[in-house]
Each structure stands twice: as structure tokens, then as C-alpha cells.
Write a protein that holds these residues in place. Structure first.
Motif, short mmCIF file in Angstrom:
data_model
loop_
_atom_site.label_atom_id
_atom_site.label_comp_id
_atom_site.label_asym_id
_atom_site.label_seq_id
_atom_site.Cartn_x
_atom_site.Cartn_y
_atom_site.Cartn_z
N UNK A 77 0.84 -1.21 0.00
CA UNK A 77 0.00 0.00 0.00
C UNK A 77 0.87 1.26 0.00
N UNK A 78 1.98 1.22 0.71
CA UNK A 78 2.88 2.36 0.73
C UNK A 78 3.54 2.54 -0.64
N UNK A 79 4.01 1.43 -1.22
CA UNK A 79 4.72 1.51 -2.50
C UNK A 79 3.81 2.01 -3.62
N UNK A 80 2.60 1.48 -3.70
CA UNK A 80 1.69 1.81 -4.81
C UNK A 80 0.85 3.06 -4.57
N UNK A 81 0.57 3.40 -3.29
CA UNK A 81 -0.38 4.47 -3.01
C UNK A 81 0.15 5.53 -2.05
N UNK A 82 1.37 5.36 -1.57
CA UNK A 82 1.91 6.29 -0.55
C UNK A 82 0.92 6.40 0.62
N UNK A 83 0.34 5.26 0.96
CA UNK A 83 -0.72 5.19 1.97
C UNK A 83 -0.27 5.72 3.33
N UNK A 84 0.88 5.24 3.81
CA UNK A 84 1.35 5.66 5.14
C UNK A 84 1.65 7.16 5.13
N UNK A 85 2.28 7.64 4.05
CA UNK A 85 2.57 9.08 3.95
C UNK A 85 1.29 9.89 4.08
N UNK A 86 0.23 9.44 3.38
CA UNK A 86 -1.04 10.16 3.39
C UNK A 86 -1.67 10.14 4.79
N UNK A 87 -1.69 8.97 5.42
CA UNK A 87 -2.33 8.83 6.74
C UNK A 87 -1.54 9.57 7.82
N UNK A 88 -0.22 9.58 7.72
CA UNK A 88 0.61 10.25 8.71
C UNK A 88 0.58 11.78 8.57
N UNK A 89 0.18 12.26 7.42
CA UNK A 89 0.13 13.71 7.18
C UNK A 89 -1.07 14.33 7.90
N UNK A 90 -0.86 15.50 8.51
CA UNK A 90 -1.97 16.24 9.13
C UNK A 90 -2.63 17.05 8.02
N UNK A 91 -3.75 16.56 7.52
CA UNK A 91 -4.40 17.19 6.36
C UNK A 91 -5.30 18.36 6.74
N UNK A 92 -5.44 18.64 8.03
CA UNK A 92 -6.33 19.72 8.46
C UNK A 92 -5.89 21.08 7.92
N UNK A 93 -4.60 21.27 7.70
CA UNK A 93 -4.09 22.56 7.24
C UNK A 93 -4.26 22.76 5.73
N UNK A 94 -4.58 21.72 4.99
CA UNK A 94 -4.68 21.82 3.53
C UNK A 94 -6.11 22.11 3.09
N UNK A 95 -6.27 22.80 1.97
CA UNK A 95 -7.62 23.01 1.44
C UNK A 95 -8.24 21.68 0.98
N UNK A 96 -9.55 21.62 1.01
CA UNK A 96 -10.27 20.39 0.65
C UNK A 96 -9.90 19.92 -0.76
N UNK A 97 -9.69 20.83 -1.68
CA UNK A 97 -9.35 20.44 -3.06
C UNK A 97 -8.02 19.70 -3.10
N UNK A 98 -7.03 20.14 -2.31
CA UNK A 98 -5.74 19.46 -2.27
C UNK A 98 -5.86 18.08 -1.63
N UNK A 99 -6.64 17.98 -0.55
CA UNK A 99 -6.85 16.69 0.12
C UNK A 99 -7.58 15.74 -0.83
N UNK A 100 -8.58 16.26 -1.54
CA UNK A 100 -9.33 15.43 -2.49
C UNK A 100 -8.45 14.92 -3.61
N UNK A 101 -7.56 15.76 -4.13
CA UNK A 101 -6.65 15.35 -5.20
C UNK A 101 -5.69 14.27 -4.70
N UNK A 102 -5.17 14.44 -3.50
CA UNK A 102 -4.27 13.45 -2.92
C UNK A 102 -5.02 12.14 -2.65
N UNK A 103 -6.25 12.25 -2.15
CA UNK A 103 -7.05 11.06 -1.85
C UNK A 103 -7.34 10.28 -3.13
N UNK A 104 -7.51 10.96 -4.24
CA UNK A 104 -7.76 10.27 -5.52
C UNK A 104 -6.56 9.40 -5.90
N UNK A 105 -5.34 9.93 -5.72
CA UNK A 105 -4.13 9.17 -6.03
C UNK A 105 -3.97 7.98 -5.07
#
Length: 190
Positions: A77-105
Motif C-alpha cells: 500500500x505504501x509503495x503503490x499508493x503512498x498510503x502511510x505518507x497520506x495517513x501520517x500527514x496532518x491534512x487539516x491545514x490543507x484546502x479540501x481540493x488538495x486533500x481530495x486530489x491526494x485522496x484520488x491518487x
């Protein structure tokens, strides 16, 4: 028809067959462990009349899951989706559009891992919202009843989630030197 008390050499054959099956099959090993626990509890309960009167059925033995498959899946999951990176990131500071784009990947990579490594089917074939009746003896491991549960089966209700069942697992084979605890190596650019 099996004998009540197998002779000595039969017992040796049974012991050897069970030994290899226990080594190779964790579910079988859990069953043997549960039988041994039940036997110990039965002997202990038979030790005193008060214990026999108060004896309750033994709770099922819990089996410990080997972490290797989970670690390997986490690495994929980490290799193909950067899953751990995404989950470990505090997404509260980012705009919803940026979080949505990252979530799509992340979603695309996670889906690839599932498709490549597992065959997954629904537990129930009916559409969500369909009315069903659960008969007596239904598989409680495959079906969780929610809401106001009163009485005994049959139960009438509606499917709120079809559930998922893994039909086949195809995790890649690993070399003996592969450390599963390193789910993502550190990267150093020179």
C-alpha cells in the motif's frame, strides 16, 4: 469406523501427521489448542464437585495472527499508493481540493494493490436495501446484525452492506533476507 483406543504404532502415525499439520496450518493448530484447553478445563472441573456444578463452556481459544502478511500488505500500500505518507500527514491545514486530489491518487494505488493481490467477492449477492430473512443457524461470522435485535432467528431485515470476503490471496513471494518491518525504506538523493 475409527477405533476407540488406537494401538501404539497407530498413535505414532497420528502424532506425526498432526505435528506436520499443526506446523503448516494455523487454523488446525488453533483447533488443537482449543481441544487441549478444553481437556485441561474438563479435568480441572472434574477435580471437585463444586467446580463441576459451576463449570461453564470454555471460551473459544484466541489465535494470534502472524504479522508477516499484514506488514507485506502495508508495504504494498505504501509503495503503490503512498498510503502511510497520506495517513501520517496532518491534512487539516490543507484546502479540501488538495486533500481530495491526494485522496484520488491514494485511492487509485490502494485499488491497484487490492486488484493485483486479492480476489474479493461480496458476502451477500442481494442489492443493498433488499429485504432478507436470516434463518436459524445463519453464519454469524459472515453476517452482523444491527439495530433492535430481540428474540431468536429467523430475523427479517434489510441489507445495509453486502460485506466482503477474500476468495484468493496472491501476495508476492519474498526472499529470506527481506525485512517486512521496513514497509518503506528511507530515500536519500545524492
Amino acid at each position: 469406523m475409527k477405533p476407540k483406543n488406537p494401538h501404539f504404532f497407530s498413535r505414532i502415525g497420528i502424532a506425526i501427521a498432526c505435528f506436520f499439520k499443526i506446523i503448516g496450518n494455523s487454523e488446525f493448530a488453533g483447533g488443537v489448542q482449543a481441544l487441549r484447553l478444553a481437556e485441561r478445563q474438563r479435568k480441572k472441573a472434574n477435580g471437585t464437585a463444586a467446580a463441576t456444578a459451576a463449570a461453564k463452556p470454555a471460551a473459544p481459544a484466541l489465535k494470534e495472527a502472524a504479522p508477516d502478511g499484514a506488514l507485506q500488505l502495508l508495504g504494498l500500500l505504501q509503495r503503490e499508493a503512498r498510503f502511510i505518507d497520506f495517513i501520517q500527514e496532518d491534512v487539516a491545514a490543507y484546502p479540501d481540493a488538495d486533500v481530495g486530489a491526494a485522496a484520488r491518487l491514494v485511492h487509485e494505488g490502494c485499488r491497484k494493490v487490492l486488484v493485483d493481490n486479492f480476489s474479493i467477492d461480496p458476502v451477500r449477492e442481494e442489492d443493498e436495501g433488499s429485504a432478507i430473512t436470516l434463518p436459524e443457524g445463519f453464519d454469524a461470522a459472515a453476517i452482523r446484525i444491527t439495530g433492535n435485535v430481540v428474540g431468536e432467528p429467523p430475523f427479517n431485515g434489510h441489507i445495509t452492506h453486502r460485506g466482503w470476503r477474500v476468495v484468493e490471496t496472491r501476495l508476492p513471494k519474498l526472499s529470506g533476507s527481506h525485512d517486512l518491518h521496513i514497509v518503506a525504506p528511507a530515500e536519500v538523493e545524492l
